[in-house]
Design a protein around this motif. Sequence first.
Motif, PDB file in Angstrom:
ATOM      1  N   PRO A  45       4.126   1.078  11.825  1.00  7.73           N
ATOM      2  CA  PRO A  45       5.249   1.758  12.469  1.00  7.73           C
ATOM      3  C   PRO A  45       5.877   2.797  11.545  1.00  7.73           C
ATOM      4  N   GLU A  46       6.269   3.908  12.120  1.00  8.76           N
ATOM      5  CA  GLU A  46       6.855   5.000  11.353  1.00  8.76           C
ATOM      6  C   GLU A  46       8.091   4.514  10.595  1.00  8.76           C
ATOM      7  N   GLY A  47       8.175   4.873   9.326  1.00  6.13           N
ATOM      8  CA  GLY A  47       9.293   4.457   8.499  1.00  6.13           C
ATOM      9  C   GLY A  47       8.974   3.288   7.592  1.00  6.13           C
ATOM     10  N   SER A  48       7.846   2.623   7.845  1.00  6.01           N
ATOM     11  CA  SER A  48       7.468   1.464   7.032  1.00  6.01           C
ATOM     12  C   SER A  48       6.377   1.781   6.027  1.00  6.01           C
ATOM     13  N   ASP A  49       5.847   3.011   6.086  1.00  9.11           N
ATOM     14  CA  ASP A  49       4.674   3.342   5.278  1.00  9.11           C
ATOM     15  C   ASP A  49       4.960   3.314   3.776  1.00  9.11           C
ATOM     16  N   LEU A  50       6.123   3.748   3.339  1.00 10.61           N
ATOM     17  CA  LEU A  50       6.442   3.759   1.907  1.00 10.61           C
ATOM     18  C   LEU A  50       6.532   2.336   1.379  1.00 10.61           C
ATOM     19  N   THR A  51       7.172   1.472   2.132  1.00 10.03           N
ATOM     20  CA  THR A  51       7.305   0.072   1.725  1.00 10.03           C
ATOM     21  C   THR A  51       5.932  -0.565   1.547  1.00 10.03           C
ATOM     22  N   TRP A  52       5.035  -0.284   2.477  1.00 10.80           N
ATOM     23  CA  TRP A  52       3.704  -0.883   2.417  1.00 10.80           C
ATOM     24  C   TRP A  52       2.882  -0.289   1.287  1.00 10.80           C
ATOM     25  N   THR A  53       3.050   1.000   1.045  1.00 10.01           N
ATOM     26  CA  THR A  53       2.312   1.629  -0.051  1.00 10.01           C
ATOM     27  C   THR A  53       2.686   0.989  -1.387  1.00 10.01           C
ATOM     28  N   ILE A  54       3.979   0.834  -1.622  1.00  7.86           N
ATOM     29  CA  ILE A  54       4.449   0.237  -2.874  1.00  7.86           C
ATOM     30  C   ILE A  54       3.973  -1.210  -2.987  1.00  7.86           C
ATOM     31  N   PHE A  55       4.060  -1.943  -1.888  1.00 10.36           N
ATOM     32  CA  PHE A  55       3.640  -3.351  -1.873  1.00 10.36           C
ATOM     33  C   PHE A  55       2.177  -3.489  -2.273  1.00 10.36           C
ATOM     34  N   ILE A  56       1.304  -2.683  -1.669  1.00 11.04           N
ATOM     35  CA  ILE A  56      -0.133  -2.781  -1.952  1.00 11.04           C
ATOM     36  C   ILE A  56      -0.439  -2.328  -3.374  1.00 11.04           C
ATOM     37  N   LEU A  57       0.166  -1.231  -3.816  1.00 12.29           N
ATOM     38  CA  LEU A  57      -0.114  -0.709  -5.152  1.00 12.29           C
ATOM     39  C   LEU A  57       0.292  -1.694  -6.242  1.00 12.29           C
ATOM     40  N   GLU A  58       1.391  -2.371  -6.036  1.00 16.70           N
ATOM     41  CA  GLU A  58       1.846  -3.335  -7.032  1.00 16.70           C
ATOM     42  C   GLU A  58       0.984  -4.588  -7.042  1.00 16.70           C
ATOM     43  N   ALA A  59       0.493  -4.993  -5.866  1.00 17.08           N
ATOM     44  CA  ALA A  59      -0.196  -6.279  -5.754  1.00 17.08           C
ATOM     45  C   ALA A  59      -1.675  -6.200  -6.108  1.00 17.08           C
ATOM     46  N   ALA A  60      -2.284  -4.999  -6.013  1.00 17.84           N
ATOM     47  CA  ALA A  60      -3.739  -4.883  -6.177  1.00 17.84           C
ATOM     48  C   ALA A  60      -4.086  -3.958  -7.341  1.00 17.84           C
ATOM     49  N   PRO A  61      -4.241  -4.482  -8.538  1.00 18.45           N
ATOM     50  CA  PRO A  61      -4.512  -3.633  -9.711  1.00 18.45           C
ATOM     51  C   PRO A  61      -5.886  -2.974  -9.702  1.00 18.45           C
ATOM     52  N   SER A  62      -6.829  -3.520  -8.908  1.00 18.75           N
ATOM     53  CA  SER A  62      -8.189  -2.961  -8.869  1.00 18.75           C
ATOM     54  C   SER A  62      -8.416  -2.056  -7.666  1.00 18.75           C
ATOM     55  N   LEU A  63      -7.339  -1.682  -6.985  1.00 21.90           N
ATOM     56  CA  LEU A  63      -7.463  -0.897  -5.764  1.00 21.90           C
ATOM     57  C   LEU A  63      -8.117   0.458  -6.018  1.00 21.90           C
ATOM     58  N   GLU A  64      -9.091   0.812  -5.157  1.00 17.54           N
ATOM     59  CA  GLU A  64      -9.790   2.093  -5.251  1.00 17.54           C
ATOM     60  C   GLU A  64      -9.451   3.003  -4.068  1.00 17.54           C
ATOM     61  N   GLU A  65      -9.282   2.421  -2.879  1.00 17.87           N
ATOM     62  CA  GLU A  65      -8.983   3.224  -1.696  1.00 17.87           C
ATOM     63  C   GLU A  65      -7.905   2.550  -0.857  1.00 17.87           C
ATOM     64  N   LEU A  66      -6.962   3.361  -0.406  1.00 13.34           N
ATOM     65  CA  LEU A  66      -5.915   2.895   0.500  1.00 13.34           C
ATOM     66  C   LEU A  66      -5.853   3.836   1.687  1.00 13.34           C
ATOM     67  N   TYR A  67      -6.091   3.283   2.874  1.00 11.75           N
ATOM     68  CA  TYR A  67      -6.045   4.088   4.094  1.00 11.75           C
ATOM     69  C   TYR A  67      -4.902   3.579   4.962  1.00 11.75           C
ATOM     70  N   MET A  68      -4.075   4.499   5.465  1.00  8.73           N
ATOM     71  CA  MET A  68      -2.974   4.114   6.348  1.00  8.73           C
ATOM     72  C   MET A  68      -2.912   5.078   7.515  1.00  8.73           C
ATOM     73  N   SER A  69      -2.742   4.534   8.717  1.00  9.74           N
ATOM     74  CA  SER A  69      -2.405   5.374   9.863  1.00  9.74           C
ATOM     75  C   SER A  69      -1.008   4.972  10.311  1.00  9.74           C
ATOM     76  N   VAL A  70      -0.101   5.949  10.329  1.00  6.76           N
ATOM     77  CA  VAL A  70       1.299   5.700  10.645  1.00  6.76           C
ATOM     78  C   VAL A  70       1.566   6.181  12.063  1.00  6.76           C
ATOM     79  N   CYS A  71       2.029   5.274  12.918  1.00  4.86           N
ATOM     80  CA  CYS A  71       2.223   5.601  14.329  1.00  4.86           C
ATOM     81  C   CYS A  71       3.691   5.559  14.692  1.00  4.86           C
ATOM     82  N   SER A  72       4.135   6.572  15.421  1.00 10.51           N
ATOM     83  CA  SER A  72       5.470   6.568  15.976  1.00 10.51           C
ATOM     84  C   SER A  72       5.395   6.055  17.403  1.00 10.51           C
ATOM     85  N   TYR A  73       6.153   5.012  17.702  1.00  6.63           N
ATOM     86  CA  TYR A  73       6.140   4.460  19.051  1.00  6.63           C
ATOM     87  C   TYR A  73       7.140   5.166  19.962  1.00  6.63           C
ATOM     88  N   LEU A  74       7.844   6.183  19.388  1.00 12.43           N
ATOM     89  CA  LEU A  74       8.785   6.945  20.192  1.00 12.43           C
ATOM     90  C   LEU A  74       8.197   8.265  20.644  1.00 12.43           C
TER      91      LEU A  74
END
Length: 371
Positions: A326-355
């Motif tokens: 959902p739109e507006g939550s993407d930054l929170t999720w980006t930080i969450f994943i980056l902090e939790a996964a030290p071996s991360l190579e790829e992060l894909y996100m599709s952000v959808c506005s329901y309005l």
Amino acid sequence: YNGDDDRISTLPSDILVNILDRLNVREAARTSILSRRWSQLSCKLPRLIINAQPDGVSRSNSNISDGDFVRINAAAVEATKSLLTRRCPGEDTIRLLSTTFYLRGDVSISIGHAVGSAMTTQKIEKAEVTVLTVKERRHCTLDDVLNYGAQFVSFFNECLNAFTGLTRLYMENLRFVESDFVSNIFVTCKRLNYLGFLNCDTKEHLTLQVEHAQLSELSMVNCRFYKVELKWLPRLTRTTFTCWMAFEELPLSFGHVPLLEFFNITNVGLSRHKMVMLSTLLCETHIQELWLGFKCEKIWVQPEYLSKRLASAFCRLRIVSLVCIPEGSDLTWTIFILEAAPSLEELYMSVCSYLNPLVLFLWVTLIHDGT
């Protein structure tokens, strides 16, 4: 050219079999009428792939009549019987025996008996069955899936020999009246490496407890089991659960799945549903690729502070895909994943506005230098 000089037939048998193996199975079977030698060659094919599904033809095509399905299935039956019954028992190993057919009348049982007989008389490395229904999922009514489910149960019970040797099984659009029937599939099909369900469920709410020594991939798409507990699957590496409508809690739990690498789940989260903590769900796994899908405005997975449990679960995570955040939550999720996964190579996100129809895609490719 000398008409008496058949240069193809003078080739060694192993080369001719290799040529036949590159043909469509029906075409390869037709060569058996050329001579006694060619008849014997067609019985030595290492791969038997018999597909009743017309190439490039959709089941929703109005030009495909009921009689067409009957003929297509009948051809699959004859091809299966012809190629299997003429093989010398135990002489040449079948590397792959794959049959795809429509669940209809006695046809599936006829194919099942032929495959079951081959299981007991031939050396078969891989055996695959794909069971299709005449109607596609979006056109199936409740009566359709109940009827298909009853037909599949009859097929299964009549052809147990075929199922005991299967390494891959796919089925679709089935509703089972007997709640324990799905468990019987896991018990009977002891050699399964892959099991796939599309639009399947039971008449009564079912908690499915899965234990299987060989299963390496499990896929459940648009299924409506009350809960699936993956209790003991020592070889499971990939699992997919997409388009689930959760009840109060996520209808999935992991037990002993030490080799699980790929996890794909799409769930519909409503206001009454509890948030899921990935550290709890994945605490006994070491996921390398994680796909999470959100089909509504609520995110049903809760971002967490980095804990020992979360760090252990995400220590090998390399690829993450978050679909329809959902739109507006993407930054929170980006930080969450980056902090939790030290071996991360790829992060894909599709952000959808329901309005509004805006869909924003974000690709992030990460290169770690070990610091």
